[in-house]
Design an enzyme around this catalytic site. Structure first.
Site, PDB file in Angstrom:
ATOM      1  CG  ASP A 142     -28.087  31.386   1.219  1.00 16.34           C
ATOM      2  OD1 ASP A 142     -28.447  31.108   0.069  1.00 16.34           O
ATOM      3  OD2 ASP A 142     -28.377  30.702   2.212  1.00 16.34           O
ATOM      4  CG  HIS A 212     -26.960  27.130  -6.897  1.00 14.41           C
ATOM      5  ND1 HIS A 212     -27.553  25.922  -6.637  1.00 14.41           N
ATOM      6  CD2 HIS A 212     -27.454  27.999  -5.956  1.00 14.41           C
ATOM      7  CE1 HIS A 212     -28.357  26.029  -5.595  1.00 14.41           C
ATOM      8  NE2 HIS A 212     -28.320  27.283  -5.165  1.00 14.41           N
TER       9      HIS A 212
END
Length: 300
Positions: A142, A212
């Site tokens: 992330d 994404h």
């Protein structure tokens, strides 16, 4: 030059708490703001615990300090393609605490809530923690596009000479993962949804249009600084999105792109995760907090 709250950039903390509060009916907003702003004073910082204080923009505007032009709370849900909805759960204040262990975070959380008890009620609390150092609970790294810390202030902090200088705009959301559906995809399909390789976070080329990565292209939409962490238990867990930016429209554009309101496809990742909360908070500079805390002391 006004300085940002240092906790925004205090990396390496292993325990987090996000306390969202609403003012009590009939409460003086001036006293509530001065009390909350005073929590930034050193007397409340224990055991190496950081505290970042944020406020509903419309509430902070009553403090007498400047706010960015046009800044508003997350006052309406965002409805995108197919009716997929990002809820609006705006509250009056947020206190983000982070530290080396949950015991010190817990103690300071209780202290904060008790200090504000005469003015505000705790209405939402979520505890977060890092997952395998830099991954979220999808198993992917992330924050790959996060700017280096030396450049993060440029993305996150309002520059000198602008309303709200030294402050930042926080988008705070709790995203719950559909774990069985996600894990049932298998790694190749997960990589197509994410737009990155799972092992090393390298972008796929070409980027899948609905991935994404493609829908949240920061080179196109603008840079933000993220402090995301995981939350939850074995049955219900996900990601706490903690995004700081100097301009609200960048954060809003990212949400619109995710749900397909910009004319593009809906973010494939939203097929496997859903937002439970959504709020914008203005994070005043440390100087502005000190000034508002001082007004409360003078009034007392």
């Amino acid at each position: 030059m006004a300085l940002p709250q240092p906790g925004i950039f205090a990396l390496g903390t292993s325990s987090h708490a996000y306390l969202e509060l609403d003012l009590l009916p009939g409460t003086s907003s001036a006293l509530a703001l001065s009390t909350a702003a005073g929590l930034r004073e050193p007397r409340t910082t224990i055991g190496g615990c950081n505290l970042v204080a944020g406020f509903r923009p419309e509430l902070w505007a009553k403090s007498g300090q400047s706010v960015p032009d046009g800044l508003s709370g997350f006052n309406s849900q965002v409805v995108g393609a197919g009716g997929y909805t990002l809820p609006a759960t705006q509250h009056d204040m947020v206190m983000w605490l982070s530290g080396p262990s949950y015991d010190v975070v817990f103690d300071l959380s209780r202290s904060v809530v008790m200090s504000l008890a005469g003015y505000a009620k705790l209405v939402h609390e979520v505890v977060g923690w890092p997952y395998h150092h830099d991954r979220d609970l999808t198993g992917f790294i992330d924050g790959t596009e996060n700017p280096p810390l030396v450049e993060a202030t440029r993305a996150a902090v309002i520059p000198p000479g602008q309303p709200g200088e030294g402050g930042s705009i926080l988008l705070l959301q709790q995203w719950e993962h559909d774990v069985p559906a996600w894990e049932g995809l298998g790694v190749p399909a997960q990589e197509q949804a994410m737009g990155r390789r799972k092992t090393d976070s390298e972008e796929l080329s070409p980027k899948p249009p609905a991935s994404h990565v493609a829908r949240n292209d920061q080179d196109r939409l603008g840079k933000i600084f993220r402090r995301n962490v995981a939350y939850g238990d074995v049955h219900n867990h996900g990601t706490i999105f903690v995004g700081f930016c100097a301009r609200q429209h960048i954060l809003a554009s990212m949400l619109e792109a995710m749900v397909g309101l910009d004319g593009g496809p809906r973010d494939a990742l939203t097929l496997f995760t859903r937002a439970l909360t959504g709020a914008y908070y203005f994070i005043p500079s440390a100087d502005a907090l000190a000034a508002v805390a001082g007004t409360g002391e003078r009034a007392g």
